[in-house]
Design a protein around this motif. Structure first.
Motif, mmCIF file in Angstrom:
data_model
loop_
_atom_site.group_PDB
_atom_site.id
_atom_site.type_symbol
_atom_site.label_atom_id
_atom_site.label_comp_id
_atom_site.label_asym_id
_atom_site.label_seq_id
_atom_site.Cartn_x
_atom_site.Cartn_y
_atom_site.Cartn_z
ATOM 1 N N LYS A 315 0.834 -1.207 0.000
ATOM 2 C CA LYS A 315 0.000 0.000 0.000
ATOM 3 C C LYS A 315 0.867 1.255 0.000
ATOM 4 O O LYS A 315 0.476 2.291 -0.549
ATOM 5 C CB LYS A 315 -0.923 -0.010 1.218
ATOM 6 N N LYS A 316 2.035 1.175 0.621
ATOM 7 C CA LYS A 316 2.949 2.314 0.651
ATOM 8 C C LYS A 316 3.746 2.440 -0.647
ATOM 9 O O LYS A 316 4.599 3.323 -0.764
ATOM 10 C CB LYS A 316 3.915 2.186 1.828
ATOM 11 N N GLY A 317 3.523 1.541 -1.609
ATOM 12 C CA GLY A 317 4.120 1.676 -2.934
ATOM 13 C C GLY A 317 5.255 0.747 -3.238
ATOM 14 O O GLY A 317 5.777 0.758 -4.359
ATOM 15 N N MET A 318 5.679 -0.077 -2.283
ATOM 16 C CA MET A 318 6.776 -1.005 -2.551
ATOM 17 C C MET A 318 6.248 -2.281 -3.207
ATOM 18 O O MET A 318 5.111 -2.682 -2.972
ATOM 19 C CB MET A 318 7.496 -1.368 -1.250
ATOM 20 N N LEU A 319 7.082 -2.899 -4.024
ATOM 21 C CA LEU A 319 6.776 -4.204 -4.598
ATOM 22 C C LEU A 319 7.307 -5.261 -3.651
ATOM 23 O O LEU A 319 8.517 -5.343 -3.410
ATOM 24 C CB LEU A 319 7.423 -4.347 -5.978
ATOM 25 N N VAL A 320 6.415 -6.066 -3.074
ATOM 26 C CA VAL A 320 6.791 -7.091 -2.114
ATOM 27 C C VAL A 320 6.771 -8.448 -2.819
ATOM 28 O O VAL A 320 5.717 -8.875 -3.319
ATOM 29 C CB VAL A 320 5.845 -7.100 -0.902
ATOM 30 N N VAL A 321 7.928 -9.108 -2.863
ATOM 31 C CA VAL A 321 8.060 -10.425 -3.496
ATOM 32 C C VAL A 321 8.393 -11.429 -2.399
ATOM 33 O O VAL A 321 9.368 -11.241 -1.663
ATOM 34 C CB VAL A 321 9.157 -10.424 -4.575
ATOM 35 N N ASN A 322 7.595 -12.490 -2.286
ATOM 36 C CA ASN A 322 7.814 -13.466 -1.220
ATOM 37 C C ASN A 322 7.743 -14.888 -1.763
ATOM 38 O O ASN A 322 6.893 -15.215 -2.598
ATOM 39 C CB ASN A 322 6.765 -13.306 -0.123
ATOM 40 N N SER A 323 8.649 -15.724 -1.282
ATOM 41 C CA SER A 323 8.646 -17.133 -1.669
ATOM 42 C C SER A 323 7.355 -17.799 -1.205
ATOM 43 O O SER A 323 6.852 -17.520 -0.122
ATOM 44 C CB SER A 323 9.853 -17.836 -1.058
#
Length: 655
Positions: A315-323
């Motif tokens: 929501k704050k604009g970061m791209l979160v990538v998680n296994s």
């Protein structure tokens, strides 16, 4: 990390204290630079993200009151949760804290380990802001693919080399890695380049609350190597020129719920620092204290602390990538938190042939979301060993960061688009997008397709016609290894015909504008349609074309063949057909006066004479067939000379 070890402990000493509100804050929403870095504020501005109360720091008076309640140590503070993490086994202090009117709730989160004093690491972090709102993040163009050495498969399975070849290697982007430690990264040979180029921006250990992560678990270092390694011919990562934060959140020998809160603190740290992409190879389902265990029903994108925080980070604009997790062949089977996040790009694992790894966790989420989103190479992934040599390892722990690095390079090219657009484009570019599956998700992303889709979304075209002259303008992003094909469909025609090619002019991948005018010949009244396709890889055996746009115009009057006028003889013209041409070009025109010598010449785009033939012909209708099969593809000009003087000239396109 997905290794869930059981260690019995007797007493909870770490707790989360949640507060009721932030009404007493001395900070304002109108002055975020007091608590967020310039780059973090810029990200919000660029993507229209509203700064709200979750961005405001926790009230200092509340924190001071808790610390003065007894023997209490501060371990961390969370703006997003409006909470602090403390350590205490002082029963009287706990009773007093619970009595405070500004305390909303008090939750035990970890068992006794050690007492640690933490400085305030969550104030604004100084990271240089970009020079412009949407910066050009390309520093240099590299004409040739890297020699990836042992990591070739994990990059090329996604056509990731295409990104690197057009200049996207992570320059200007910041990534944060959240893991269990980064053992030996300070001396590892694969990170020599990153050290020399000052690509390490900072580290923090949220388990031990200190700045060193070099002596801890090696899992994070191996994950990080899939992205940052740079030894051409030996091992090259997926985003080797980004800048990095290395953040330890996982206490590898144990599995305690506090690790989810550590992850939250690290995500807030990353946000404040202006990070673009978070790569996390961690997942949680069961804990040493079974009362904290998650159920499959909890995997709904909205329940666990870590998933709620991961979605907040997005929501704050970061791209979160998680296994996605390594539970595919275990009784649990499903993805873990935070891979279930609605706004998280979760990544499963395949082998080098694109076949799913048996250990790769299943979706969907309990509320029916397709998870994992995509897959990457996670079975036999090239990683760095502890000793800094090439090794292999398997797990979604490695497919996740490999994809995070490529996603970072893709986003580098298109900072105009937000994180969600990058996620949806990666899904759309994947090989199972139309038929997603419970372990593959949408499948293997194709980075070349992803670039094409985003170009299609960003490009524009305008066209108009006056009498028999069409004026076309368009804009897109490109680099000079690309080109544009202009196609036309005249009244009565059912298919488009390519009429011209235009070379892309970007010296780096950047926005460009183009204009083109052309006379429509031998056409009846009616609709004439123009279409522009951008060819993004002219070196490929089969061109990857992506339509920029099309326009249909109305010809209000019939258009005769193009006239090439000569003084005192306005009626003369020549005809060339077919145009475009592949093998044989026919020229036809009528001359009432006798011609002693007729010459036909063909010049290429560099004004070089490439073909010439002389003819003797009396007056009347003149027709000649010219062999052009041996000419290279491209634009040419045919010139007719009568008795040594230029008579007419006309362009044609050789296919």
């Amino acid at each position: 990390m997905f290794s869930f070890l059981m260690h019995g402990r007797s007493q909870s000493t770490k707790h989360v204290v949640f507060f009721t509100e932030k009404n007493e804050t001395p900070f304002t929403l109108n002055n975020p630079s007091a608590y967020l870095s310039a780059r973090s504020v810029e990200r919000r501005t660029r993507y229209g993200i509203v700064i709200d109360s979750t961005d405001l720091p926790v009230i200092s008076r509340y924190i001071d009151s808790v610390l003065k309640a007894g023997t209490v140590t501060l371990l961390g503070r969370s703006r997003w949760l409006n909470a602090i993490i403390i350590q205490t086994n002082d029963a009287a202090a706990i009773t007093k804290i619970n009595s405070f009117p500004f305390v909303k709730s008090f939750t035990a989160v970890a068992l006794l380990k050690n007492n640690i004093i933490v400085p305030d690491k969550f104030a604004a972090i100084s990271v240089p802001a970009p020079a412009a709102l949407i910066p050009n993040r390309i520093e240099k163009v590299y004409a040739d693919t890297f020699n990836y050495g042992s990591s070739s498969s994990q990059v090329k399975i996604h056509k990731g080399e295409f990104l690197h070849n057009i200049g996207a290697r992570g320059q200007g982007m910041i990534m944060a890695f959240l893991d269990a430690g980064f053992f030996g990264y300070e001396t590892n040979q694969f990170f020599d380049s990153a050290r020399v180029r000052n690509q390490f921006l900072g580290t923090w250990d949220f388990v031990q609350n200190n700045a060193s992560v070099n002596e801890d678990n090696s899992h994070g270092m191996q994950c990080f190597s899939t992205v940052a390694a740079f030894r051409p011919g030996v091992f090259v990562g997926s985003s080797p020129e980004a800048k990095y934060f290395l953040l330890r959140t996982e206490d590898a020998p144990t599995e305690q719920i506090i690790e989810e809160y550590n992850w939250a603190l690290a995500a807030e740290y990353a946000d404040s620092a202006g990070v673009d992409v978070i790569s996390s190879s961690l997942g949680y389902t069961t804990f040493d204290n079974a009362t904290f265990n998650h159920t499959y029903a909890d995997m709904n994108g909205n329940t666990t602390i870590i998933t709620r925080i991961a979605d907040m980070a997005a929501k704050k604009g970061m791209l979160v990538v998680n296994s996605a997790g390594n539970e595919g062949d275990d009784p649990w089977k499903y993805i873990g938190a935070p891979a279930d996040g609605d706004s998280v790009l979760s990544v499963g694992a395949v082998n080098s042939s694109g076949v799913i790894a048996g250990f790769s966790s299943f979706g969907p989420t309990s509320d029916g979301q397709i998870k994992p989103d995509v897959v990457s190479l996670g079975a036999g992934t090239t990683v760095s060993s502890i000793g800094g040599t090439v090794s292999t390892n398997s797990g979604t722990s490695f497919s996740g960061p490999n994809m995070a690095g490529l996603a970072t390079c893709l986003w580098q090219l298109f900072p105009e688009f937000n994180n969600w657009k990058i996620i949806t484009t990666l899904r759309k570019s994947s090989d199972r997008f139309e038929t997603p599956a419970e372990q593959y998700g949408y499948g293997l992303p194709d980075m070349k397709k992803a670039v094409g889709f985003l170009l299609g979304d960003i490009s524009t075209m305008n066209a108009s016609v006056t009498n028999c002259t069409a004026d076309i303008s368009w804009s897109s992003k490109d680099i000079n290894t690309m080109r544009y094909d202009i196609e036309r469909k005249l009244p009565g025609e059912t298919v488009y015909t390519k009429i011209k090619t235009v070379a892309a002019k970007g010296t780096v991948f950047s926005s460009q504008n183009y204009q083109l005018s052309g006379v429509i010949t031998s056409s009846a009244t009616g609709n004439v349609s123009y279409r522009i396709k951008q060819v993004i890889d002219t070196s490929a055996a089969t061109f990857d074309e992506y339509a920029i746009d099309s326009a249909t115009l109305i010809l209000s009057s019939a258009c005769a063949a193009t006239s090439v006028n000569e003084p005192n003889n306005p009626g003369k013209y020549i005809q060339l057909f077919p145009n475009p041409v592949q093998s044989s070009l026919t020229i036809r025109f009528t001359e009432q006066r006798s011609i002693a010598q007729l010459s036909i010449e063909i010049y290429n785009a560099q004004s070089q004479l490439v073909w010439k033939q002389d003819y003797s012909k009396p007056n009347g209708t003149i027709t000649h067939t010219i062999p052009v099969a041996r000419l290279a593809k491209g634009d040419y000009i045919l010139v007719v000379r009568k008795d040594g003087k230029k008579y007419a000239a006309k362009e044609f396109l050789k296919l």
